[in-house]
Enzyme design. Structure first.
Site: not given
Length: 361
Positions: A208-210, A243, A282
């Site tokens: 997941l990064h969006r 992040r 994602d």
């Protein structure tokens, strides 16, 4: 022909590796073609950048612009300023950009304003979602590109709708798959394989990064807890982006199945993908790799710029709601994986085709 190749972020490194190999092979065969590799520094974490150069045998960049992070505007502007100086000092005949990150758009703009032709690898893909920064980057880049290299016929059709010259559109295949197929015999177990007691098909990969999925802390926590419950009976390996890790902080999430790891290098990550029960992501690029590796993939987005991974491949677009993901995953558990195939020209030779076409220009 002197080509400046631009790379800035993890997906770029995977895409340029086979292109560089194809250029070097063409040069060795006596063709007048040379390249200069410029790393913009958009991804500067070792696990997101340097590792890929080492693992994929990419030569060290001739220049690193070291722009690092910042807002969209700050990062894009920094890339443009630094790349303009780079081209002033090292003129070329063509700037080749790949993908859809800020570096792609910024360097394409600089090249065109300096009257240098631009080639865009992975041109024409569209999600239709203008809230995605990548979609804006794609549209702007393609609007000024001279040579379009596409991964699918759909991408070519998209370009024609935008008014591109059909004679400049070249359907060559997928350079990401060139890298995958060229390294399948080199993939390797990550260090934690035994410690986590991993075996083929006993775990799910999660990425997941969006911003829509990870930027709001409590929503992210609920999503992770839901996936943790949904995947009961399977371990869930989550290589967490720095992040995203910072957003979660040090709180105890009481997760039973999700196991956090550092971002993985390419060879380790592809080993994990190849042996996974399924993938939840994602990312757009991962849906391409899972398609070729025949691994069921559930993409937590409402749109995709890679429709062939759904219509032909193993990808299922499930939206961003946990209940939709759970429904699709439950159906998979009940009915097994659906029939799938591999898209046309995803055969490991896209980079060779690109170089052959450039040599005719």
């Amino acid at each position: 022909m002197n080509i400046t190749i631009v790379a800035g972020a993890r997906p770029n490194f995977i895409k340029i590796a086979p292109i560089i190999k194809a250029i070097e092979a063409a040069h060795t065969a006596g063709n007048q073609i040379n390249y200069r590799l410029v790393h913009t520094g958009q991804h500067y974490d070792k696990n997101l950048s340097d590792t890929f150069f080492e693992e994929l045998n990419i030569p060290q960049p001739h220049a690193n612009l070291e722009v690092k992070s910042g807002s969209q505007a700050i990062q894009t502007a920094a890339i443009m300023v630094a790349f303009e100086k780079e081209l002033e000092q090292h003129p070329c005949d063509l700037v080749l950009v790949v993908g859809d990150v800020n570096s792609t758009m910024a360097c394409a703009i600089v090249a065109k304003k300096m009257h240098i032709k631009v080639a865009h690898v992975e041109a024409g893909i569209r999600s239709g979602d203008m809230e995605m920064p990548e979609e804006i980057n794609r549209i702007v880049t393609d609007s000024i590109t001279d040579y379009f290299f596409t991964t699918s016929t759909t991408a070519g059709e998209n370009l024609l709708k935008y008014g591109a010259d059909k004679n400049h559109i070249h359907f060559v295949g997928n350079v990401m798959i060139d890298t995958l197929l060229g390294n399948l015999d080199r993939i390797k177990k990550p260090d934690f394989w035994e410690a986590f007691r991993l075996e083929k098909d006993n775990y799910v990969i999660l990425t997941l990064h969006r911003p829509s999925n990870v930027d709001e802390e409590q929503s992210l926590v609920k999503l992770l807890q839901g996936i943790d419950n949904m995947c009961e009976g399977k371990k869930v390996i989550f290589p967490i982006h720095p992040r995203t890790k910072a957003i979660l902080g040090e709180q105890n999430l009481n997760l039973k199945n999700i196991l956090f790891t550092e971002p993985q290098g390419y060879l380790n990550f592809m080993y994990l993908i190849k042996n996974a029960f399924a993938v939840i992501t994602d990312s757009g690029g991962i849906s391409e790799e899972t398609t070729v590796l025949k691994i069921p993939c559930f993409t937590m987005r409402t749109t995709t710029e890679r429709p062939e991974t759904q219509t032909i491949g193993t990808n299922t677009l499930v939206g961003v709601k946990l209940e939709n993901l759970a429904s699709a995953y439950t159906s998979f558990l009940k009915n097994g994986p659906r029939d799938s195939g591999i898209p046309e020209l995803w055969d490991g030779r896209a980079s060779v085709r690109i170089v052959e076409i450039l040599l005719r220009k």
